[in-house]
Design an enzyme around this catalytic site. Structure first.
Site, PDB file in Angstrom:
ATOM      1  N   HIS A   1      -7.228   9.295  -0.433  1.00 22.70           N
ATOM      2  CA  HIS A   1      -7.805   9.246   0.916  1.00 22.70           C
ATOM      3  C   HIS A   1      -6.970   9.890   2.021  1.00 22.70           C
ATOM      4  CE1 HIS A   1      -5.631   5.244   0.789  1.00 22.70           C
ATOM      5  NE2 HIS A   1      -5.155   5.770   1.888  1.00 22.70           N
TER       6      HIS A   1
ATOM      7  N   HIS B   1       0.850  -1.185   0.000  1.00 22.19           N
ATOM      8  CA  HIS B   1       0.000   0.000   0.000  1.00 22.19           C
ATOM      9  C   HIS B   1       0.893   1.245   0.000  1.00 22.19           C
ATOM     10  CE1 HIS B   1      -3.415   2.555   0.721  1.00 22.19           C
ATOM     11  NE2 HIS B   1      -2.855   3.048   1.804  1.00 22.19           N
TER      12      HIS B   1
ATOM     13  N   ASP C   1      -7.696   1.299   2.991  1.00 22.48           N
ATOM     14  CA  ASP C   1      -7.330   2.318   3.976  1.00 22.48           C
ATOM     15  C   ASP C   1      -8.023   3.633   3.676  1.00 22.48           C
ATOM     16  OD1 ASP C   1      -6.019   3.685   6.018  1.00 22.48           O
ATOM     17  OD2 ASP C   1      -4.302   4.168   4.772  1.00 22.48           O
TER      18      ASP C   1
ATOM     19  N   ASP D   1       0.556   5.247  -0.135  1.00 24.98           N
ATOM     20  CA  ASP D   1      -0.290   6.439  -0.141  1.00 24.98           C
ATOM     21  C   ASP D   1       0.206   7.392  -1.218  1.00 24.98           C
ATOM     22  OD1 ASP D   1      -2.106   5.832   1.950  1.00 24.98           O
ATOM     23  OD2 ASP D   1      -0.544   6.227   3.418  1.00 24.98           O
TER      24      ASP D   1
END
Length: 1026
Positions: free
Chosen positions: A588, A271, A383, A273
């Protein structure tokens, strides 16, 4: 009988001896410890001989530059331990090395330890990511050194002056320390002992089985006694003892499970970001570092499967690392590198509009199909801070039937009751949903992860398959060889769940095949945490709403211009560019405001780019519509007639007002009409102001609060007795930890004047000092013919850990309030009966919220806010926060926003609250037209329940438009879509604009007949005669 002869000073125990569990366990732990007894334990033998580098030189850059540019710079000698920086700079190293001939047949590594993230470049290509935090500190130069391999090698190492999680000052989520310095702590050649690594993994896994299964499990004791015997047999100084030790472990791991054991589907995961504690540009390098490491693992592990979301990140890698992207395409074809999610980024699940969510999938799925020939069947959003109740329908409309996330395991109050279930959305659409029971998207392949996956599964007996996502995440990093080795050891080991390297497709196929007993969760998936993200970084929220509005209007105006003007060129490429910028900012950690100041600056710059370029596109489209005349005209992008007061310029070029009537999705010249009742403004004896427009009457106090708000036709006062509306309140706002993310549930001087004394508009202005640092200036506006009062607001904000809200205590009693969400609305309780109710003390909504009892209610409208709270009869809109982490200057400065209050009779549906909220957010656009222009409309819809949300040119099809409508009232309805455009055919299509050739739309002389279920989204492909 002779006694056993010792071997290498060690003798395996022959007689049963009473063993102490703690003693044996600690003995085994010390035998592989990184801290204790490394001079004589097994860990100390991981590396053999070492050799210094031939030379090490460096070059420091304030910018992130390409390899080609970096390699041409002048490199100065550099010593290990020298510092470089500051934060966000890049230090390039030129590494010259010479592998000793005596290491023939050995595995040779470059050992590199730095507190900055690094990328190794070889032969002008990226080959390996290195990050101490991600347990990647060596680059393999040779698996088994041969004479014909190059021994003299030159490498480049690109070191970013930031760690895996940025450079927070004092804590991870603190604002970055701009002056941090970095260093390389180790840079040398070493012989790597692979056999020792394999044995260490054996020991580690057995020790963890002892710990995780505990004293109550027979299998745990079997592991304990096995690992003890391994210590007895293993002589770290004698590699010939290793094979017997490994055989003991292998025998244990090979003892199989029964058929009923839980199945885990292991998938590599990383993951990343797209921005968070680092800027967008650094994310590009994080992708490169992480994904090139994944490719190296795939070369050595053909069974390894890696899942990867976010088309935007693939696009970045394609642009910055084309060679790496080609390798990714190769492994996608092999089924090892699996693009997932189908979205442009892993967006926030609450704040983007419905159309924005559709575009996330449209852009993402089209990119994946074009670059890899695949269509994602699962939405991948592990997330984010909650999930809209319309997501299931949007997913289904984009060809997605499965959903994976895990964030609800972070709930502060209530434990979500399922891990595998069907999620039913607002319209009844269902998707198969899986929350990995290990409650993580960055497991490490450890026994703890597997045991937790089984124990935490809340659907035991209903679902016997779970995902295990392994790899360092958030800041990237991804899987390691050690993680793969761990999972390989325990593929089918008695006492642990079965482990198979798998894919999302296989996982969901297994879950679907055995889904008869799965439960269904209906409605939104509300995260009971991070609800401060509905308000933090107000400028980003405003930029998002305004740019969504602007792109909506550009597409509609351009679509109409395409039909009106044969020379008009629909701006396909530019619109895609602007949409992708908007979608990127909906990541997000960006639109929620939970990011550092550098990211905020990037995001606001992108919004300015959209505004600047978008304004040009809108001007061009409206020019084509208005025949480029010199008279004032008005363009209406909404699907109903509007009768509103607008600001114009009089003949002398001075500001003036006009009441105009504009047809639905059309235009009209400005022809001032007279209202049935003009606005009156009068000053009362007590100094209060009375304003009235024939619909509403309000009394405004000197501090800007509403003493009363009267709905004339209903003979109803809206403000609760002895209370004031428009009451500003400021809370202390100190959450438990996540400053920019969370809100906890604890939480003057005035100038006043009349600005407009009536006619088409009455307005009163006041300035309110709310602290010694901050002021509010507000214009309260009442327009003729308008059913709501607007509050145009400017706040100069310089607070610390404060939360500004505005309250309206209203004369309404209802157990629930209604909030607009994407393509619809939902209800939430106004009481605190249960913990599930209490956890919704701060909730999200879009353009409006409404509190109604039978035949009367009050709505709050806004043009850029998302946080609400309705408790009992008090309606509250969240305005500003003042968090200090991860952005120390979050929300400081001047803010502009508008909200409105609208009392009404009947239901909010019948009172046109939905339409009024659209009107507030989508202003009538000024255009130029000829004086004799006849009012003209392109589309209208026969039912007020149906909103025509989008009109755009179809993807890859010049002579066609796509229109998107949705049912907004929560009713089943038949509606007629009327158009004056030259439509030849109309076909239903999905949200990806794939035509359904089996069912042409029903076209009559009056228009296209459409049937809607409650909250249903309908898209049509309109084939034009051009």
């Amino acid at each position: 009988m002779p006694s056993p002869s010792p071997k290498s000073g060690r003798m395996m125990s022959q007689q049963p001896v009473l063993k102490n569990r703690r003693t044996l366990l600690e003995r085994a732990e010390k035998f592989i410890s990184e801290i204790y007894f490394t001079d004589c334990n097994l860990r100390g033998r991981l590396y053999g001989d070492s050799c210094p580098l031939e030379s090490l030189a460096s070059f420091l850059s304030s910018k992130r530059i390409t390899f080609t540019e970096a390699s041409k710079q002048n490199f100065a000698p550099h010593k290990v331990g020298d510092t470089f920086g500051p934060t966000w700079w890049t230090c390039w190293f030129k590494v010259t090395l010479n592998i000793p001939d005596s290491w023939r047949g050995k595995e040779v590594h470059l050992l590199w330890e730095s507190d900055g993230e690094a990328m190794v470049w070889r032969d002008e290509q990226p080959v390996q990511g290195l990050t101490k935090e991600g347990e990647k500190t060596s680059y393999i130069l040779s698996d088994c050194l041969k004479d014909e391999e190059p021994h003299s090698i030159t490498l480049y190492v690109e070191v970013a002056c930031n760690g895996l999680f940025g450079a927070g000052e004092g804590s991870m989520i603190a604002a970055p320390d701009p002056n941090r310095m970095f260093s390389v702590q180790k840079a040398e050649l070493v012989v790597f002992n692979r056999e020792v690594r394999e044995l260490l993994t054996d020991f580690e896994m057995l020790i963890d089985i002892v710990k995780e299964l505990g004293e109550g499990e027979q299998r745990g004791y079997q592991a304990l006694f096995t690992v003890n015997e391994m210590v007895n047999l293993c002589d770290p100084c004698d590699p010939s003892s290793f094979s017997k030790v490994h055989s003991l472990a292998h025998n244990f791991f090979s003892q199989r499970n029964g058929e009923s054991q839980h199945n885990t589907h292991a998938m590599g995961h990383c993951h990343i970001d797209s921005a968070w504690l680092w800027p967008y540009e650094e994310t590009i390098r994080k992708c490169g570092r992480s994904w090139v490491t994944v490719i190296r693992l795939m070369e050595k592990n053909p069974e390894f499967v890696f899942t990867c979301s976010q088309a935007q990140q693939f696009q970045w890698v394609k642009s910055w690392y084309p060679g790496l992207f080609s390798q990714i395409q190769h492994y996608v074809k092999k089924g090892q590198f699996i693009p997932v999610g189908g979205a442009w980024v892993e967006m926030d699940g609450n704040l983007p509009s419905g159309e924005s969510m559709v575009r996330q999938f449209l852009e993402g799925q089209r990119f994946f199909n074009h670059e890899f020939g695949i269509h994602c069947k699962e939405f991948w959003l592990p997330d984010t801070f909650g999930y809209s109740a319309q997501l299931p329908q949007i997913m289904q409309g984009c060809g997605i039937s499965n959903f994976l996330t895990q964030k609800l395991s972070w709930n502060l109050v209530n434990t979500f009751p399922h891990n595998t279930f069907f999620w039913e959305g607002l319209d009844g659409s269902k998707v198969l949903t899986h929350f990995p029971p290990g409650n993580s998207y960055e497991m490490k392949g450890k026994v703890e992860d597997l045991v937790k996956t089984v124990k935490n599964n809340k659907d035991k007996g209903r679902a016997n398959h779970s995902a295990v996502l392994f790899g360092f995440g958030d800041g990237g990093g991804g899987p390691t060889q050690l993680m793969l080795d761990r999972l390989h050891r325990v593929r089918d080991t008695d006492g642990l769940p079965k482990v198979q390297m798998s894919s999302p497709d296989r996982l969901f196929s297994e879950l679907q095949a055995d889904s008869a007993l799965l439960c269904t969760w209906t409605g939104e998936l509300f995260l009971e945490l991070h609800n401060g993200t509905y308000t933090t970084q107000a400028q980003i929220k405003r930029g998002n709403r305004q740019c969504e509005t602007l792109l909506h209007d550009i597409e509609i105006a351009s679509s109409l211009a395409l039909c009106q003007d044969g020379t008009f060129q629909y701006p396909v490429e530019k619109l895609q560019e602007l949409w992708r910028l908007l979608l990127l900012n909906q990541f997000h950690d960006v639109i929620p405001g939970s990011c550092i100041e550098m990211v905020v600056e990037d995001a606001l710059r992108y919004y300015e780019d959209i505004r600047r370029d978008g304004s040009t596109l809108l001007h061009n489209a409206c020019g084509a519509l208005g025949s480029k005349g010199n008279s004032a005209g008005v363009f209406n992008s909404l699907p109903w007639e509007r009768h509103e007061v607008i600001q114009i310029q009089d003949g002398a070029g001075k500001p003036d007002l006009a009441l105009v009537r504009v047809p639905s999705i059309g235009l009209s010249p400005v022809k001032d009409t007279q209202p049935g009742t003009q606005v009156s403004v009068s000053i009362q004896a007590d100094g209060t102001i009375l304003m009235e427009n024939g619909i509403l009457q309000t009394v405004i106090n000197k501090d800007g609060t509403l003493a009363s708000l009267y709905l004339i036709s209903a003979n109803r006062y809206s403000i609760y007795d002895s209370c004031y509306g428009n009451q500003f309140i400021m809370f202390d706002d100190v959450p438990l930890y996540w400053d920019a993310w969370d809100v906890m549930d604890y939480h003057l001087q005035t100038r006043f004047r009349v600005v407009s004394s009536g006619g088409l508009r009455g307005s009163v202005s006041f300035t309110l000092r709310i602290s010694d640092k901050s002021t509010i200036t507000q214009e309260i506006v009442m327009d003729a013919m308008c059913p709501y009062i607007k509050f145009n607001t400017e706040v100069k904000w310089a607070e610390s850990h404060k939360f500004l809200k505005v309250e309206f205590p209203v004369r309404v009693h209802s157990p629930s309030a209604t909030y607009e969400i994407q393509f619809g609305h939902l209800q939430r309780p106004t009481h605190r009966n249960t913990s599930w109710d209490w956890a919704r003390f701060e909730v999200w909504g879009h353009k409006w919220a409404d509190l109604s009892e039978h035949n009367f209610g009050v709505a709050l409208l806004n043009d850029c806010k998302y946080g609400y709270s309705v408790h009992k009869n008090t309606m509250t809109l969240s305005l500003l926060r003042a968090t200090k982490a991860p952005d120390a200057n979050a929300d400081m400065g001047t803010h502009h926003f508008t909200y409105a209050v609208m009392p009404h009779t009947g239901s909010f549906q019948d009172a046109s609250v939905i339409q009024c909220a659209y009107n507030l957010n989508f202003p009538l656009r000024s255009i130029r037209c000829t004086p004799d222009t006849v009012p003209w409309n392109a589309f209208s819809i026969s039912s007020a329940a149906v909103i025509l949300e989008t009109i755009k040119r179809a993807e890859d099809r010049k002579g066609a438009l796509v229109v998107r409508l949705y049912e907004s009232h929560g009713s089943s309805v038949t509606a007629t879509l009327c158009t004056t455009l030259p439509v030849r055919e109309a076909w239903p299509c999905d949200l990806l604009e794939r035509q359904d050739p089996t069912q042409p739309a029903h076209i009559t002389s009056e228009g296209i007949i459409l049937n809607f279920n409650p909250f249903q989204i309908v898209s049509l492909l309109l084939i034009l005669r051009l």
